[in-house]
Every structure is written in structure tokens, then in C-alpha cells.
Scaffold this motif. Structure first.
Motif, PDB file in Angstrom:
ATOM      1  N   VAL A  83      -1.769   3.906  -8.481  1.00 43.87           N
ATOM      2  CA  VAL A  83      -2.329   3.583  -7.161  1.00 43.87           C
ATOM      3  C   VAL A  83      -1.678   2.312  -6.629  1.00 43.87           C
ATOM      4  CG1 VAL A  83      -4.410   2.909  -5.884  1.00 43.87           C
ATOM      5  CG2 VAL A  83      -4.527   4.750  -7.569  1.00 43.87           C
ATOM      6  N   ALA A  84      -1.525   1.326  -7.496  1.00 46.21           N
ATOM      7  CA  ALA A  84      -0.900   0.071  -7.079  1.00 46.21           C
ATOM      8  C   ALA A  84       0.518   0.315  -6.581  1.00 46.21           C
ATOM      9  CB  ALA A  84      -0.897  -0.932  -8.229  1.00 46.21           C
ATOM     10  N   ALA A  85       1.278   1.142  -7.289  1.00 51.38           N
ATOM     11  CA  ALA A  85       2.656   1.431  -6.879  1.00 51.38           C
ATOM     12  C   ALA A  85       2.685   2.176  -5.549  1.00 51.38           C
ATOM     13  CB  ALA A  85       3.368   2.239  -7.958  1.00 51.38           C
ATOM     14  N   ALA A  86       1.793   3.133  -5.377  1.00 53.70           N
ATOM     15  CA  ALA A  86       1.755   3.886  -4.121  1.00 53.70           C
ATOM     16  C   ALA A  86       1.327   2.994  -2.957  1.00 53.70           C
ATOM     17  CB  ALA A  86       0.799   5.080  -4.262  1.00 53.70           C
ATOM     18  N   ALA A  87       0.365   2.117  -3.197  1.00 55.47           N
ATOM     19  CA  ALA A  87      -0.063   1.179  -2.153  1.00 55.47           C
ATOM     20  C   ALA A  87       1.066   0.219  -1.797  1.00 55.47           C
ATOM     21  CB  ALA A  87      -1.309   0.415  -2.597  1.00 55.47           C
ATOM     22  N   ALA A  88       1.820  -0.206  -2.801  1.00 54.92           N
ATOM     23  CA  ALA A  88       2.966  -1.094  -2.547  1.00 54.92           C
ATOM     24  C   ALA A  88       4.013  -0.383  -1.702  1.00 54.92           C
ATOM     25  CB  ALA A  88       3.576  -1.561  -3.869  1.00 54.92           C
ATOM     26  N   ASP A  89       4.284   0.885  -2.014  1.00 54.75           N
ATOM     27  CA  ASP A  89       5.255   1.654  -1.223  1.00 54.75           C
ATOM     28  C   ASP A  89       4.805   1.788   0.232  1.00 54.75           C
ATOM     29  OD1 ASP A  89       6.837   1.956  -3.476  1.00 54.75           O
ATOM     30  OD2 ASP A  89       6.190   4.030  -3.861  1.00 54.75           O
ATOM     31  N   ALA A 101       4.435   8.302   6.567  1.00 56.14           N
ATOM     32  CA  ALA A 101       3.807   9.589   6.243  1.00 56.14           C
ATOM     33  C   ALA A 101       3.869   9.910   4.749  1.00 56.14           C
ATOM     34  CB  ALA A 101       4.457  10.708   7.059  1.00 56.14           C
ATOM     35  N   GLU A 102       5.045   9.867   4.149  1.00 56.20           N
ATOM     36  CA  GLU A 102       5.178  10.219   2.734  1.00 56.20           C
ATOM     37  C   GLU A 102       4.441   9.241   1.824  1.00 56.20           C
ATOM     38  OE1 GLU A 102       8.642  10.778  -0.602  1.00 56.20           O
ATOM     39  OE2 GLU A 102       9.126  11.295   1.476  1.00 56.20           O
ATOM     40  N   PRO A 103       4.596   7.918   2.029  1.00 54.03           N
ATOM     41  CA  PRO A 103       3.827   6.997   1.175  1.00 54.03           C
ATOM     42  C   PRO A 103       2.309   7.170   1.321  1.00 54.03           C
ATOM     43  CG  PRO A 103       5.532   5.794   2.360  1.00 54.03           C
ATOM     44  CD  PRO A 103       5.518   7.194   2.885  1.00 54.03           C
ATOM     45  N   ARG A 104       1.857   7.539   2.516  1.00 54.17           N
ATOM     46  CA  ARG A 104       0.412   7.759   2.719  1.00 54.17           C
ATOM     47  C   ARG A 104      -0.074   8.961   1.924  1.00 54.17           C
ATOM     48  NH1 ARG A 104      -0.810   7.767   8.887  1.00 54.17           N
ATOM     49  NH2 ARG A 104      -1.191   9.896   8.333  1.00 54.17           N
ATOM     50  N   VAL A 105       0.705  10.029   1.922  1.00 56.29           N
ATOM     51  CA  VAL A 105       0.332  11.226   1.159  1.00 56.29           C
ATOM     52  C   VAL A 105       0.289  10.901  -0.334  1.00 56.29           C
ATOM     53  CG1 VAL A 105       1.114  13.535   0.469  1.00 56.29           C
ATOM     54  CG2 VAL A 105       1.144  12.874   2.879  1.00 56.29           C
ATOM     55  N   THR A 106       1.295  10.193  -0.806  1.00 59.58           N
ATOM     56  CA  THR A 106       1.341   9.807  -2.216  1.00 59.58           C
ATOM     57  C   THR A 106       0.151   8.930  -2.565  1.00 59.58           C
ATOM     58  OG1 THR A 106       3.750   9.939  -2.216  1.00 59.58           O
ATOM     59  CG2 THR A 106       2.730   8.666  -3.988  1.00 59.58           C
ATOM     60  N   LEU A 107      -0.160   7.978  -1.703  1.00 58.93           N
ATOM     61  CA  LEU A 107      -1.309   7.103  -1.952  1.00 58.93           C
ATOM     62  C   LEU A 107      -2.600   7.914  -2.000  1.00 58.93           C
ATOM     63  CD1 LEU A 107      -2.496   4.286  -2.370  1.00 58.93           C
ATOM     64  CD2 LEU A 107      -2.652   4.089   0.119  1.00 58.93           C
ATOM     65  N   ASN A 108      -2.789   8.816  -1.060  1.00 60.49           N
ATOM     66  CA  ASN A 108      -4.002   9.644  -1.067  1.00 60.49           C
ATOM     67  C   ASN A 108      -4.114  10.445  -2.355  1.00 60.49           C
ATOM     68  OD1 ASN A 108      -4.945   8.775   1.411  1.00 60.49           O
ATOM     69  ND2 ASN A 108      -3.951  10.416   2.537  1.00 60.49           N
TER      70      ASN A 108
END
Length: 125
Positions: A83-89, A101-108
Motif C-alpha cells: 500500500v505504501a509503495a502504491a500510495a508513493a507511486d 489513472a494506473e497508480p489509482r487503480v493499483t492503490l485501490n
């Protein structure tokens, strides 16, 4: 007395990312000083906060980079490394003006995975 690095018994470092799931429980255990009830409390608080922040980030408010940064810090604190890595992205994309768009999907996806894992843990307790 002379000292040589060859005399040192080296130990392998632990992995930087947990290999067995969405939460690094060794890290969480250290952060909560081994207190199981505190671990459950912290996990419950994080799950609520993460879900709330992910929902806010889906709307891309003007302070989205700040919210992503907040989620990144909270995730790191409990050992939710993915989650931390996805939020950082997402934070980086937002600050650079890139397509989020892509980082948001990954974070979700990562938030959903960690929230499901936390829910399973809390139901066992």
C-alpha cells in the motif's frame, strides 16, 4: 589489536518487502511492542483510514497528493508495504502532473487486499 572484516560473522538481511502477504507482521509486531491487542487496534484504525483515503483519492480532490502522502506514511508505520509503495507511486504521479489513472487503480487494489487481510485477522481474534 588489529581487526579485519573477515573476522565478522555476517547475517543475511531480512527482505525489504514481506513475502507472505500484504502486511509485514514482524514490522507490525515491533511497532506495537508485541502487544496483540494494540496490533488489532492499530490494524482496525488503519483499515478504516485506508478505505476512507482511497475513497477520497478516487475523486482526485485538490489535496490528493497530500492524502496519498498521508496514506503512504500510515501504511509504512504498520508494515503495509505494498500500500505504501502504491500510495508513493500515486503521490509522485500527482506531483508531476502525470496521468494518475494506473497508480489509482493499483492503490485501490492494494488497499482492498490489505483491508481484506485485516478483516480476516480481526474476525479470528
Amino acid at each position: 589489536m588489529s581487526f579485519s572484516l573477515g573476522q565478522v560473522d555476517w547475517m543475511p538481511s531480512p527482505p525489504l518487502v514481506p513475502e507472505d502477504g500484504p502486511i509485514d507482521f514482524d514490522h507490525l509486531h515491533r511497532m506495537t511492542l508485541g502487544d496483540d491487542s494494540l496490533e488489532r487496534e492499530v490494524l482496525a484504525m488503519f483499515a478504516g483510514q485506508a478505505a476512507e483515503l482511497a475513497a477520497s483519492l478516487a475523486q482526485l480532490p485538490p489535496n490528493a497528493a497530500i492524502l496519498a502522502h498521508k496514506l503512504k506514511g500510515s501504511a509504512r508505520a504498520i508494515g503495509a508495504i505494498h500500500v505504501a509503495a502504491a500510495a508513493a507511486d500515486l503521490e509522485i504521479a500527482l506531483r508531476k502532473g502525470a496521468d494518475p489513472a494506473e497508480p489509482r487503480v493499483t492503490l485501490n487494489d492494494t488497499v482492498n487486499q490489505v483491508c481484506q487481510a485485516i478483516d480476516a485477522i480481526l474476525r479470528r481474534s
